[in-house]
Design a protein around this motif. Structure first.
Motif, PDB file in Angstrom:
ATOM      1  N   GLU A 232       0.857  -1.176   0.000  1.00  0.00           N
ATOM      2  CA  GLU A 232       0.000   0.000   0.000  1.00  0.00           C
ATOM      3  C   GLU A 232       0.895   1.229   0.000  1.00  0.00           C
ATOM      4  O   GLU A 232       1.846   1.318   0.761  1.00  0.00           O
ATOM      5  CB  GLU A 232      -0.863  -0.019   1.282  1.00  0.00           C
ATOM      6  N   LEU A 233       0.593   2.187  -0.867  1.00  0.00           N
ATOM      7  CA  LEU A 233       1.323   3.459  -0.888  1.00  0.00           C
ATOM      8  C   LEU A 233       0.361   4.533  -0.449  1.00  0.00           C
ATOM      9  O   LEU A 233      -0.791   4.542  -0.854  1.00  0.00           O
ATOM     10  CB  LEU A 233       1.787   3.786  -2.308  1.00  0.00           C
ATOM     11  N   CYS A 234       0.840   5.470   0.372  1.00  0.00           N
ATOM     12  CA  CYS A 234      -0.095   6.513   0.749  1.00  0.00           C
ATOM     13  C   CYS A 234       0.412   7.862   0.317  1.00  0.00           C
ATOM     14  O   CYS A 234       1.593   8.161   0.296  1.00  0.00           O
ATOM     15  CB  CYS A 234      -0.389   6.465   2.226  1.00  0.00           C
ATOM     16  N   LEU A 235      -0.547   8.672  -0.071  1.00  0.00           N
ATOM     17  CA  LEU A 235      -0.269   9.980  -0.644  1.00  0.00           C
ATOM     18  C   LEU A 235      -1.036  11.006   0.151  1.00  0.00           C
ATOM     19  O   LEU A 235      -2.177  10.766   0.522  1.00  0.00           O
ATOM     20  CB  LEU A 235      -0.780  10.015  -2.084  1.00  0.00           C
ATOM     21  N   THR A 236      -0.406  12.141   0.357  1.00  0.00           N
ATOM     22  CA  THR A 236      -1.121  13.212   1.041  1.00  0.00           C
ATOM     23  C   THR A 236      -2.317  13.617   0.199  1.00  0.00           C
ATOM     24  O   THR A 236      -2.212  13.852  -1.004  1.00  0.00           O
ATOM     25  CB  THR A 236      -0.198  14.426   1.239  1.00  0.00           C
ATOM     26  N   GLY A 237      -3.479  13.664   0.875  1.00  0.00           N
ATOM     27  CA  GLY A 237      -4.675  14.160   0.215  1.00  0.00           C
ATOM     28  C   GLY A 237      -5.187  13.329  -0.929  1.00  0.00           C
ATOM     29  O   GLY A 237      -5.787  13.834  -1.871  1.00  0.00           O
TER      30      GLY A 237
ATOM     31  N   SER B  68      -5.413   5.663  -0.772  1.00  0.00           N
ATOM     32  CA  SER B  68      -4.263   4.766  -0.848  1.00  0.00           C
ATOM     33  C   SER B  68      -4.189   4.140  -2.232  1.00  0.00           C
ATOM     34  O   SER B  68      -5.194   3.903  -2.874  1.00  0.00           O
ATOM     35  CB  SER B  68      -4.377   3.657   0.199  1.00  0.00           C
TER      36      SER B  68
ATOM     37  N   GLU C 169       2.632  18.048   5.835  1.00  0.00           N
ATOM     38  CA  GLU C 169       1.695  16.966   6.049  1.00  0.00           C
ATOM     39  C   GLU C 169       2.426  15.654   5.840  1.00  0.00           C
ATOM     40  O   GLU C 169       3.146  15.502   4.848  1.00  0.00           O
ATOM     41  CB  GLU C 169       0.545  17.106   5.031  1.00  0.00           C
ATOM     42  N   LEU C 170       2.226  14.714   6.755  1.00  0.00           N
ATOM     43  CA  LEU C 170       2.796  13.376   6.593  1.00  0.00           C
ATOM     44  C   LEU C 170       1.658  12.407   6.416  1.00  0.00           C
ATOM     45  O   LEU C 170       0.638  12.508   7.110  1.00  0.00           O
ATOM     46  CB  LEU C 170       3.578  12.966   7.846  1.00  0.00           C
ATOM     47  N   CYS C 171       1.824  11.450   5.509  1.00  0.00           N
ATOM     48  CA  CYS C 171       0.717  10.521   5.377  1.00  0.00           C
ATOM     49  C   CYS C 171       1.157   9.126   5.681  1.00  0.00           C
ATOM     50  O   CYS C 171       2.279   8.710   5.424  1.00  0.00           O
ATOM     51  CB  CYS C 171       0.051  10.647   4.036  1.00  0.00           C
ATOM     52  N   LEU C 172       0.246   8.403   6.309  1.00  0.00           N
ATOM     53  CA  LEU C 172       0.528   7.069   6.805  1.00  0.00           C
ATOM     54  C   LEU C 172      -0.508   6.130   6.250  1.00  0.00           C
ATOM     55  O   LEU C 172      -1.681   6.480   6.166  1.00  0.00           O
ATOM     56  CB  LEU C 172       0.399   7.056   8.331  1.00  0.00           C
ATOM     57  N   THR C 173      -0.076   4.931   5.889  1.00  0.00           N
ATOM     58  CA  THR C 173      -1.046   3.945   5.417  1.00  0.00           C
ATOM     59  C   THR C 173      -2.025   3.652   6.540  1.00  0.00           C
ATOM     60  O   THR C 173      -1.647   3.381   7.674  1.00  0.00           O
ATOM     61  CB  THR C 173      -0.322   2.649   5.012  1.00  0.00           C
ATOM     62  N   GLY C 174      -3.306   3.748   6.198  1.00  0.00           N
ATOM     63  CA  GLY C 174      -4.351   3.356   7.138  1.00  0.00           C
ATOM     64  C   GLY C 174      -4.481   4.237   8.351  1.00  0.00           C
ATOM     65  O   GLY C 174      -4.856   3.769   9.419  1.00  0.00           O
TER      66      GLY C 174
ATOM     67  N   SER D  68      -3.942  11.886   8.178  1.00  0.00           N
ATOM     68  CA  SER D  68      -2.723  12.658   7.957  1.00  0.00           C
ATOM     69  C   SER D  68      -2.242  13.246   9.271  1.00  0.00           C
ATOM     70  O   SER D  68      -3.012  13.567  10.163  1.00  0.00           O
ATOM     71  CB  SER D  68      -2.991  13.803   6.981  1.00  0.00           C
TER      72      SER D  68
ATOM     73  N   LYS E 285       9.191  17.977  -2.819  1.00  0.00           N
ATOM     74  CA  LYS E 285       9.269  17.402  -1.491  1.00  0.00           C
ATOM     75  C   LYS E 285       9.647  15.936  -1.546  1.00  0.00           C
ATOM     76  O   LYS E 285       9.235  15.223  -2.454  1.00  0.00           O
ATOM     77  CB  LYS E 285       7.878  17.543  -0.844  1.00  0.00           C
TER      78      LYS E 285
ATOM     79  N   GLU F 149       9.691  12.488   0.870  1.00  0.00           N
ATOM     80  CA  GLU F 149       9.186  11.947   2.135  1.00  0.00           C
ATOM     81  C   GLU F 149       9.730  10.548   2.349  1.00  0.00           C
ATOM     82  O   GLU F 149       9.560   9.666   1.511  1.00  0.00           O
ATOM     83  CB  GLU F 149       7.648  11.940   2.114  1.00  0.00           C
TER      84      GLU F 149
END
Ligand SMILES: [Mn+2]
Ligand SMILES: [Mn+2]
Ligand SMILES: [Zn+2]
Ligand SMILES: [Zn+2]
Lengths: 140, 140
Positions: free
Chosen positions: A69-74, A77, B69-74, B77, B122, B124
């Motif tokens: 799974e890759l997550c992206l801001t805004g 997934s 902003e940091l994003c996390l799987t599941g 933010s 950016k 990350e």
DNA sequence: ATATAACTGAAAAACATTATTAATTAGTTT
DNA sequence: AAACTAATTAATAATGTTTTTCAGTTATAT
């Protein structure tokens, strides 16, 4: 398909046509699709499939390490059948996510474990910016 | 506080007590909180603040590069008042997100731009694993 | 073939985020 | 200092995403 079924069996996952089709979709693309795109593609073959099934299936596949799974801001997934660590770049305008190939990256899980005291399972490197198509057309 | 107001002014953002308080919360912690946590903390000082205000404010601050902003799987933010690129580690059990300090990381935006043709803003780097408290207690 | 545990599809529920709007406020202009 | 104006706030509604529930179906083992 055929090889996807074998991969499911090897992971001890019960094989269903929906699951094989979802894994096929992910193994056949380099687009890193989200659930909605996966759903639309599997629907061509299984018109009655439910979006909830797609959600449940990708979660199962991530747990089983069949996909990552890759997550992206805004954004939602995105999923990737290449499970080894590799860097990605995401376009903040059109949402495209691409692999960065031929790119020397040092993967340094062990030093990170020593610096943090964590047991680390995965390293995610994501660059955010504007793709070739979008970088010219940026308003403001 | 005092310095947060100045930072807002320098970015040409209209100063309100709610905005200063939200920036204070982020500048006073190393926890990388999400909107709900920010909301609960600001509420102590401004009991009538709305969660929608927190959403709108963090979005404004990200656009202005006051926070990242940091994003996390599941997970939701998370936000960070340290805006320069630095690596993070996230616990997949308790959701903690920490900076990795004293850790040599090569930041390679230019090579990534050359490899991809993107204009990159950016980078990350996020490690996922289990923190010291959680890695012993992992069920299954 | 039968049994059974797991899976699917459909719907509802839960949760997260964004949009709307009337009242208030910050910053500017007299 | 008072008035003005455009932006912001709080509250609520609307939207969008993800999870849960459950009755019916299906995959696998026996
Ligand atoms: Mn990839
Ligand atoms: Mn940080
Ligand atoms: Zn683009
Ligand atoms: Zn933990």
């Amino acid at each position: 398909m055929y090889h996807s079924e074998k991969m499911l069996r090897e992971k001890g996952i019960k094989v269903t046509p929906q699951r094989a089709a979802i894994l096929d979709v992910l193994r056949d693309t380099r687009e890193h699709p989200g659930v909605e795109v996966i759903y639309q593609r599997v629907k061509k073959q299984f018109p009655s499939i439910s979006l909830a099934t797609v959600y449940k299936t990708v979660e199962l596949f991530v747990r089983s390490n069949l996909i990552q799974e890759l997550c992206l801001t805004g954004d939602v997934s995105r999923y990737d059948a290449r499970v080894e660590s590799h860097p990605h770049v995401a376009c903040m305008n059109c949402g495209k996510v691409e692999d960065i190939d031929n790119f020397d990256m040092e993967y340094i899980i062990e030093p990170a474990e020593q610096a943090t005291g964590y047991k680390i399972l995965k390293e995610e490197i994501m660059y955010f910016g504007y793709c070739g198509d979008c970088k010219g057309v940026m308003d403001n």
